[in-house]
Each structure stands twice: as C-alpha cells, then as structure tokens.
Design a protein around this motif. Structure first.
Motif, PDB file in Angstrom:
ATOM      1  N   PRO B  95       0.817  -1.205   0.000  1.00 65.00           N
ATOM      2  CA  PRO B  95       0.000   0.000   0.000  1.00 65.00           C
ATOM      3  C   PRO B  95       0.858   1.266   0.000  1.00 65.00           C
ATOM      4  O   PRO B  95       2.009   1.243   0.429  1.00 65.00           O
ATOM      5  CB  PRO B  95      -0.807  -0.117   1.288  1.00 65.00           C
ATOM      6  CG  PRO B  95      -0.128  -1.134   2.115  1.00 65.00           C
ATOM      7  CD  PRO B  95       0.660  -2.004   1.211  1.00 65.00           C
ATOM      8  N   HIS B  96       0.310   2.355  -0.486  1.00 66.01           N
ATOM      9  CA  HIS B  96       0.940   3.675  -0.538  1.00 66.01           C
ATOM     10  C   HIS B  96       2.110   3.747  -1.502  1.00 66.01           C
ATOM     11  O   HIS B  96       2.890   4.684  -1.480  1.00 66.01           O
ATOM     12  CB  HIS B  96       1.442   4.133   0.850  1.00 66.01           C
ATOM     13  CG  HIS B  96       0.482   3.821   1.938  1.00 66.01           C
ATOM     14  ND1 HIS B  96      -0.739   4.437   2.036  1.00 66.01           N
ATOM     15  CD2 HIS B  96       0.553   2.952   2.964  1.00 66.01           C
ATOM     16  CE1 HIS B  96      -1.377   3.955   3.093  1.00 66.01           C
ATOM     17  NE2 HIS B  96      -0.616   3.052   3.661  1.00 66.01           N
ATOM     18  N   VAL B  97       2.322   2.752  -2.307  1.00 65.67           N
ATOM     19  CA  VAL B  97       3.461   2.789  -3.211  1.00 65.67           C
ATOM     20  C   VAL B  97       2.957   2.885  -4.638  1.00 65.67           C
ATOM     21  O   VAL B  97       2.111   2.106  -5.059  1.00 65.67           O
ATOM     22  CB  VAL B  97       4.334   1.523  -3.054  1.00 65.67           C
ATOM     23  CG1 VAL B  97       5.410   1.508  -4.126  1.00 65.67           C
ATOM     24  CG2 VAL B  97       4.959   1.492  -1.675  1.00 65.67           C
ATOM     25  N   MET B 105       8.363   7.692   2.581  1.00 64.84           N
ATOM     26  CA  MET B 105       7.110   7.023   2.910  1.00 64.84           C
ATOM     27  C   MET B 105       7.054   5.648   2.241  1.00 64.84           C
ATOM     28  O   MET B 105       6.633   4.667   2.841  1.00 64.84           O
ATOM     29  CB  MET B 105       5.919   7.857   2.458  1.00 64.84           C
ATOM     30  CG  MET B 105       4.606   7.259   2.933  1.00 64.84           C
ATOM     31  SD  MET B 105       3.181   8.073   2.237  1.00 64.84           S
ATOM     32  CE  MET B 105       2.947   7.147   0.772  1.00 64.84           C
ATOM     33  N   GLU B 106       7.529   5.610   1.008  1.00 70.23           N
ATOM     34  CA  GLU B 106       7.506   4.329   0.301  1.00 70.23           C
ATOM     35  C   GLU B 106       8.454   3.323   0.941  1.00 70.23           C
ATOM     36  O   GLU B 106       8.145   2.145   1.064  1.00 70.23           O
ATOM     37  CB  GLU B 106       7.837   4.546  -1.170  1.00 70.23           C
ATOM     38  CG  GLU B 106       6.639   5.094  -1.921  1.00 70.23           C
ATOM     39  CD  GLU B 106       6.995   5.580  -3.304  1.00 70.23           C
ATOM     40  OE1 GLU B 106       6.075   5.736  -4.095  1.00 70.23           O
ATOM     41  OE2 GLU B 106       8.189   5.802  -3.589  1.00 70.23           O
ATOM     42  N   SER B 267      -2.740   1.100   8.469  1.00 67.66           N
ATOM     43  CA  SER B 267      -1.330   0.737   8.453  1.00 67.66           C
ATOM     44  C   SER B 267      -0.554   1.822   9.182  1.00 67.66           C
ATOM     45  O   SER B 267      -1.004   2.966   9.293  1.00 67.66           O
ATOM     46  CB  SER B 267      -0.836   0.593   7.020  1.00 67.66           C
ATOM     47  OG  SER B 267      -0.762   1.865   6.428  1.00 67.66           O
ATOM     48  N   LEU B 268       0.617   1.440   9.690  1.00 64.36           N
ATOM     49  CA  LEU B 268       1.463   2.403  10.392  1.00 64.36           C
ATOM     50  C   LEU B 268       1.830   3.564   9.475  1.00 64.36           C
ATOM     51  O   LEU B 268       1.824   4.717   9.882  1.00 64.36           O
ATOM     52  CB  LEU B 268       2.755   1.718  10.852  1.00 64.36           C
ATOM     53  CG  LEU B 268       2.838   1.222  12.286  1.00 64.36           C
ATOM     54  CD1 LEU B 268       4.255   0.770  12.566  1.00 64.36           C
ATOM     55  CD2 LEU B 268       2.444   2.324  13.265  1.00 64.36           C
ATOM     56  N   THR B 269       2.112   3.202   8.226  1.00 63.07           N
ATOM     57  CA  THR B 269       2.517   4.213   7.257  1.00 63.07           C
ATOM     58  C   THR B 269       1.456   5.294   7.115  1.00 63.07           C
ATOM     59  O   THR B 269       1.745   6.485   7.159  1.00 63.07           O
ATOM     60  CB  THR B 269       2.744   3.542   5.894  1.00 63.07           C
ATOM     61  OG1 THR B 269       3.474   2.334   6.125  1.00 63.07           O
ATOM     62  CG2 THR B 269       3.522   4.437   4.956  1.00 63.07           C
ATOM     63  N   SER B 270       0.206   4.853   6.998  1.00 62.13           N
ATOM     64  CA  SER B 270      -0.859   5.836   6.808  1.00 62.13           C
ATOM     65  C   SER B 270      -1.037   6.686   8.064  1.00 62.13           C
ATOM     66  O   SER B 270      -1.350   7.872   7.982  1.00 62.13           O
ATOM     67  CB  SER B 270      -2.164   5.138   6.436  1.00 62.13           C
ATOM     68  OG  SER B 270      -2.563   4.313   7.509  1.00 62.13           O
ATOM     69  N   LEU B 271      -0.786   6.070   9.251  1.00 61.21           N
ATOM     70  CA  LEU B 271      -0.914   6.831  10.491  1.00 61.21           C
ATOM     71  C   LEU B 271       0.189   7.873  10.613  1.00 61.21           C
ATOM     72  O   LEU B 271      -0.030   8.989  11.062  1.00 61.21           O
ATOM     73  CB  LEU B 271      -0.869   5.890  11.699  1.00 61.21           C
ATOM     74  CG  LEU B 271      -2.080   4.979  11.907  1.00 61.21           C
ATOM     75  CD1 LEU B 271      -1.889   4.111  13.135  1.00 61.21           C
ATOM     76  CD2 LEU B 271      -3.351   5.806  12.043  1.00 61.21           C
ATOM     77  N   LEU B 272       1.385   7.496  10.190  1.00 59.28           N
ATOM     78  CA  LEU B 272       2.532   8.373  10.379  1.00 59.28           C
ATOM     79  C   LEU B 272       2.653   9.438   9.284  1.00 59.28           C
ATOM     80  O   LEU B 272       3.110  10.537   9.549  1.00 59.28           O
ATOM     81  CB  LEU B 272       3.823   7.552  10.432  1.00 59.28           C
ATOM     82  CG  LEU B 272       4.008   6.714  11.705  1.00 59.28           C
ATOM     83  CD1 LEU B 272       5.242   5.834  11.588  1.00 59.28           C
ATOM     84  CD2 LEU B 272       4.121   7.617  12.926  1.00 59.28           C
ATOM     85  N   PHE B 273       2.255   9.079   8.076  1.00 58.61           N
ATOM     86  CA  PHE B 273       2.552   9.974   6.954  1.00 58.61           C
ATOM     87  C   PHE B 273       1.361  10.794   6.471  1.00 58.61           C
ATOM     88  O   PHE B 273       1.454  11.479   5.489  1.00 58.61           O
ATOM     89  CB  PHE B 273       3.158   9.176   5.793  1.00 58.61           C
ATOM     90  CG  PHE B 273       4.568   8.742   6.070  1.00 58.61           C
ATOM     91  CD1 PHE B 273       5.641   9.512   5.639  1.00 58.61           C
ATOM     92  CD2 PHE B 273       4.816   7.598   6.796  1.00 58.61           C
ATOM     93  CE1 PHE B 273       6.933   9.124   5.911  1.00 58.61           C
ATOM     94  CE2 PHE B 273       6.106   7.205   7.062  1.00 58.61           C
ATOM     95  CZ  PHE B 273       7.177   7.958   6.626  1.00 58.61           C
ATOM     96  N   THR B 274       0.202  10.669   7.136  1.00 61.82           N
ATOM     97  CA  THR B 274      -0.911  11.513   6.697  1.00 61.82           C
ATOM     98  C   THR B 274      -1.467  12.316   7.871  1.00 61.82           C
ATOM     99  O   THR B 274      -1.198  12.018   9.020  1.00 61.82           O
ATOM    100  CB  THR B 274      -2.057  10.673   6.097  1.00 61.82           C
ATOM    101  OG1 THR B 274      -2.346   9.608   6.993  1.00 61.82           O
ATOM    102  CG2 THR B 274      -1.673  10.138   4.742  1.00 61.82           C
TER     103      THR B 274
END
Ligand SMILES: Nc1ncnc2c1ncn2[C@@H]1O[C@H](COP(=O)(O)OP(=O)(O)OP(=O)(O)O)[C@@H](O)[C@H]1O
Ligand SMILES: [Mg+2]
Lengths: 282, 274
Positions: B95-97, B105-106, B267-274
């Motif tokens: 996701p997010h890539v 982020m990627e 996902s952690l990524t979405s929590l941290l990067f948005t």
C-alpha cells in the motif's frame, strides 16, 4: 503336568543353511523354574522364540517337529493368542519399552487385548506392585536405570497374567546387585503365583538356587537336562563350559581332596552351613 | 538446534498443561487462521500478544523465548527476502506505493510490509511453541487417537518421540567413536564435509534397523494386533477449563471476523505519513 512340550523340534532361519536348533525334545512342567544355559550361539534365544510363536510366525523359516504350549499347538496359533499364555522378556531393556510412561507400557498388552479401562487399571497397578515399581508408574521408561527398566519389562508381560514367563538373559546389561533384584522378583512370581519360569542365564552363581531344573544346550541340541545338582556335578556340563556355581566347584574340589560334604551345595550359604556342620561334627 | 528446544516437552503441571490437547490445538489453529486473515502490521502485533498470557500461566517463558530466539535467523531471512523482493517488484500489493520506491514514505511502507510478513511467521512459531511446550507427547498421541486417527499412526508418533533422545545419544556415541579413530568432520569443502558424515550415518542406520526389529518382536510378544477394538488406559475428558478455553477461542474468532469484515485496520505508514 506338562505346560510346554516339544518333540524333535528343528528350525532353520530363512536363508540359513544349517538349523539353529535341532531335534529338541524338552518337557517343562507347570510351576517349574527352569534355567536354560549353554555357550553363545547354541540356540537358546531361538528356542525361546518358539515358545510364543515368534518362530516361525515372525521369523518365517522352516519349523519341523511338534511344540505345544499351554495346550496350544504353536504352529496353529497366532503370536497374539500365544502371548496371553507366554510372556517374553528380552535382553535389552531399552528396545522392549516403547511408551512414554511406565504405566502405559505396562498397559500395552492389555490395550491390545481390548480390556475395559477399569479392569486394566487394576491389573496395571497389581503388576507394578508385584514388580516393586509402583512409585515409578508415571516416569518415562527411558529415564530409568537398566534394572528398573527390566522390572518394567517384567511388569508389562506380567500384567497379561501369563502361565509362563520366558526371560532371555534379562540381567546381562545389569550389575550383580541389579541382577539379584530381578531374580528375586522372578522367584516371587514363581513361588507365589505359580507362574512357570524359563530363565536363560550364564551367571548361574546368582540364579541357580531358585531353579528346580536346568537345561543345557550345545550346538543347537539339548545336551543335558536335570536338577541343578545333577547338572553342576556332571563332567559333561563342565566340558561344554556351563558356568558352574563356585559353591559347587568347591564341593568337587573338596571331594577330590577326600572331603565329601553331605549334599551338593549350589550357594555360598549352603556350603558354609555344610562345612560348619562337618566341623562341629568332628 | 535451539528451534527444537522450544518444542520439547517438560513435565510440569499448570492450568495450561492440563488443558485437553484438542482444545489447545483448536486454539493454535484459530490463531493460525487469524495470522493468515490479517496482513496488516498492527493486527499481527496484537496477534503476537495473544499467546503471552498462556505462556506465563504455564510458566514456560524461558523455553518459549528460547524457541523464538531459535527462529530469529529464519525471521531475518524472511524479512530480507520480503524487503528485497518488494524493492524490485513494488507491485500494488504494497500500500501507498506507486511506481518505484524512492520516497521515505515508500521505504517505510515497504519496511512495514516486510515486518508484517515476518511477524506472521513469528506468531505461528510463538503459538505452536506454546502448544508443544505444554502438551505431553502421550496426551498428543491420545488426542490423535480420540480424533479417530488410526492407532498405527498414533503409535508411530509416540514411539518416534520416545526414541528421538535415544537416537541422538547414539549418534553422539558413534561420532565420538569415529572421531577417536581419526575421522575429521570439520575439514574440506562442502561436498567433502557431507561425505565425512557417511561413517556416522551407516552405523546409525544399521543400529536403527536392528533396534526396530527388536521393537517389533517385543510388540508382537505383547499381543499387538489382538483386537480391532483396542482400548486405552487413559481417556481425555473435556473439563470446565477446557470449555472455557473453547469459548475464549470462539469469541476471539468472532471478534477477528468482525474486524476483518467491517473495520479496516490502518497501516502504520498511513498513520505516520498523513
Ligand atoms: N534372526 C536370525 N536370522 C538368522 N540366523 C539367526 C538369527 N538369530 C540367530 N541366528 C543364528 O542361530 C544360531 C543360534 O542363535 P541364538 O541367538 O539362538 O543363540 P543363543 O544361544 O541365544 O546365543 P547367545 O548366548 O549369544 O544369546 C546362531 O548360529 C545364530 O547365528
Ligand atoms: Mg541369545
């Protein structure tokens, strides 16, 4: 009353050129304590295997002659039928125990025979008690000493309440103290429960006193049968190399020196008593 | 072989040890299913914590940790494979890539993905290890039998477990004996090293065959195969603790299904990067 009777029993292992036992005719009576002895490779183990049908049913090969055990013709009955009457204890304790706890091993034969659980429980506890290992019931067999393992093996055939128990060199992996304990257990089974015992043994010093009959084999045939006293004093037994007890050897030595004891001793205690008696008499 | 260390049963008594092995197995299987259902890092972290109370209740924390440590190497390997593979083939599965991996982020998303896959493996090891650490092989054999697995299989299983330490001892003895005769195990290239083990394997196999014949003889002598309806000295009964455990497991599964169907796990990524 004969419980085992063989007539001209001859057996050849598959692939072997000569028979391992030849024209063996023996009679063993109910309640006997028999010692089977003879040099290595003379066919003792093979003869024991005929008693519960391992020979010929497990090993195949050709069996000639006749053998009846507890009234059953061995050739006509499966091993598991004979197993109800004859229990075999083998030399290596490690390779005859397969369960993960002692009591489970003792129950193995009963489970195979589909005995109901309650009855089985009673039998297992009884057998453990007879073999003097009640306190080991939950231990894993492979963590026990050789002597304890061998007593588990005895309990595990005893639980089936056989008429006959055959023990093939049960003490050869044990020290004399362990061996003595095993012999005592076997003797109790014989004297208290009336189980017929066939004990294959080289170390006659310890075992001879319990037996009422000795069979000596040599090169696949039965060389001698008789009471311990008869066998141990016979010249032929000495020539075959039977491990004659030291007490009996001493008797013969004294006899050659002109000192004849009243009876033939087979144990040290007996000899000591006879000597004391003689000395007090003089 | 420290991985196996974590699967070795030691006789102790605790609520967990005394549970019916079938119930424990059901629990472990449900955990397994849940670990497959979710591929989000956060969800797998939660799953990782589920066996922990049982580990403490059974007081097997030390052995349990040891089995995890034993699995560490494999975990690193799984992580590396996932990371490298994901780097070169950043498909839409991460996701997010979009396109090649070049932004932080990627990278983070890739990292999270690889970590989740590794954690999935760790969850499996962790839960199966609790099962094997707290279930005696005897009980396991019994459970198999009462689940209508043919007795021959159950017997083969328990006998194998019983003879593993015996064979291990024997291998050690043979190894020592052959070394004493000048056999060098740790020399030469890979092929040579494998060949060095032949003088150990052959006596080991010959001994094992001889042993199995003796075992067969002893089994036959104890009325093996006398009856089709073999009985058993032990019987497994479901107790109250077992039923409680089944209820907990079912509840867990229902919650997991609900989340899986209706609540998207972030996902952690979405929590941290948005
Ligand atoms: N499974 C077998 N297959 C083929 N031949 C065998 C087998 N077992 C024993 N023999 C042979 O049968 C003969 C008698 O062996 P057996 O084991 O009965 O002797 P034993 O008196 O018990 O000897 P020991 O005192 O060494 O135990 C030997 O020549 C042996 O080689
Ligand atoms: Mg022999």
């Amino acid at each position: 009353m004969a419980i085992i009777e063989t007539k001209d029993l001859t057996y050849t292992y598959p692939g072997a050129t000569t028979p391992s036992i030849q024209d063996v005719s023996v009679t063993i009576n109910k309640g006997d304590f028999v010692i089977l002895t003879g040099p290595s490779g003379c066919g003792k183990t093979t003869l024991c295997r005929t008693f519960n049908g391992l020979v010929p049913h497990f090993y195949n090969g050709t069996l000639e002659g006749e053998i009846t055990v507890s009234g059953l013709k061995v050739a006509d009955h499966k091993i598991h039928e004979l197993a109800r009457h004859v229990g075999l204890v083998f030399q290596n304790p490690e390779n005859q125990l397969f369960a993960l706890s002692v009591e489970k091993d003792v129950a193995f034969g009963l489970e195979n025979s589909a005995m109901p659980r309650d009855e089985m429980r009673k039998r297992v506890d009884w057998a453990l008690q007879m073999a003097g290992i009640s306190e080991l019931s939950e231990r894993p067999p492979h963590e026990l000493s050789g002597g304890q393992q061998q007593r588990v093996a005895i309990a595990s055939v005893l639980s089936m309440q056989p008429d006959i128990m055959v023990l093939d060199e049960p003490t050869s992996f044990l020290d004399p103290v362990g061996a003595e304990k095993i012999f005592k257990v076997i003797n109790e089974l014989n004297k208290k429960l009336g189980i017929t015992i066939i004990l294959v043994e080289h170390r006659l010093d310890l075992a001879a006193k319990y037996a009422n009959k000795v069979i000596v084999m040599n090169e696949g045939t039965v060389a001698l049968t008789g009471t311990p006293r008869e066998i141990f004093t016979s010249e032929k037994a000495r020539l075959i190399g039977v491990g004659i007890p030291k007490a009996t050897k001493l008797y013969q030595h004294l006899k050659r020196q002109g000192v004849t004891l009243k009876t033939v001793p087979v144990t040290t205690e007996e000899t000591a008593n006879l000597l004391l008696e003689m000395l007090n008499h003089d | 072989m420290s991985v196996f260390e974590g699967f070795k049963f030691r006789k102790v008594s605790s609520v967990i040890h005394n549970l019916d092995p079938r119930v424990k197995f059901f629990f472990v299987c449900i955990l397994f299913v849940m670990a497959i259902m979710f591929n989000q890092f956060l969800a797998l972290v939660v799953l990782f914590f589920i066996p922990l109370p049982f580990v403490f209740m059974a007081r097997v924390n030390r052995q349990w940790l040891r089995s995890l440590r034993g699995a560490a190497l494999l975990a690193v390997f799984i992580f590396a494979t996932n990371f490298i593979f994901g780097y070169f083939y950043p498909s839409s599965s991460i996701p997010h890539v979009d396109g090649a991996i070049d932004t932080s982020m990627e990278y983070f998303a890739l990292f999270e993905r690889a970590a989740a896959m590794t954690l999935r493996f760790v969850v499996l090891i962790a839960s199966f290890s609790v099962f094997f650490l707290t279930t005696s092989p005897d009980h396991l054999g019994l459970a198999l039998q009462q689940s209508h697995v043919p007795y021959e299989f159950c017997f083969a299983f328990t006998t194998a477990v019983r003879f593993v330490p015996v064979l291990a001892d024997e291998a050690q003895t043979i190894m020592d004996a052959q070394k004493a005769r000048g056999l060098e195990l740790e020399s030469g290239n890979f092929i040579k090293r494998v060949r060095n083990y032949i003088p150990i394997l052959i006596p080991l196999i010959v001994n094992a065959i001889r042993r199995s014949l003796e075992l067969a003889e002893a089994m036959e002598s104890r009325a093996w195969g006398a009856s089709d309806k073999r009985t058993n000295l032990y019987k497994l009964n479901l107790k109250r603790a077992d039923i409680t455990m089944v209820l907990i497991t079912v509840l867990m599964l229902i919650i997991a299904l609900y989340i899986w169907l209706f609540i998207p796990v972030p996902s952690l990524t979405s929590l941290l990067f948005t």
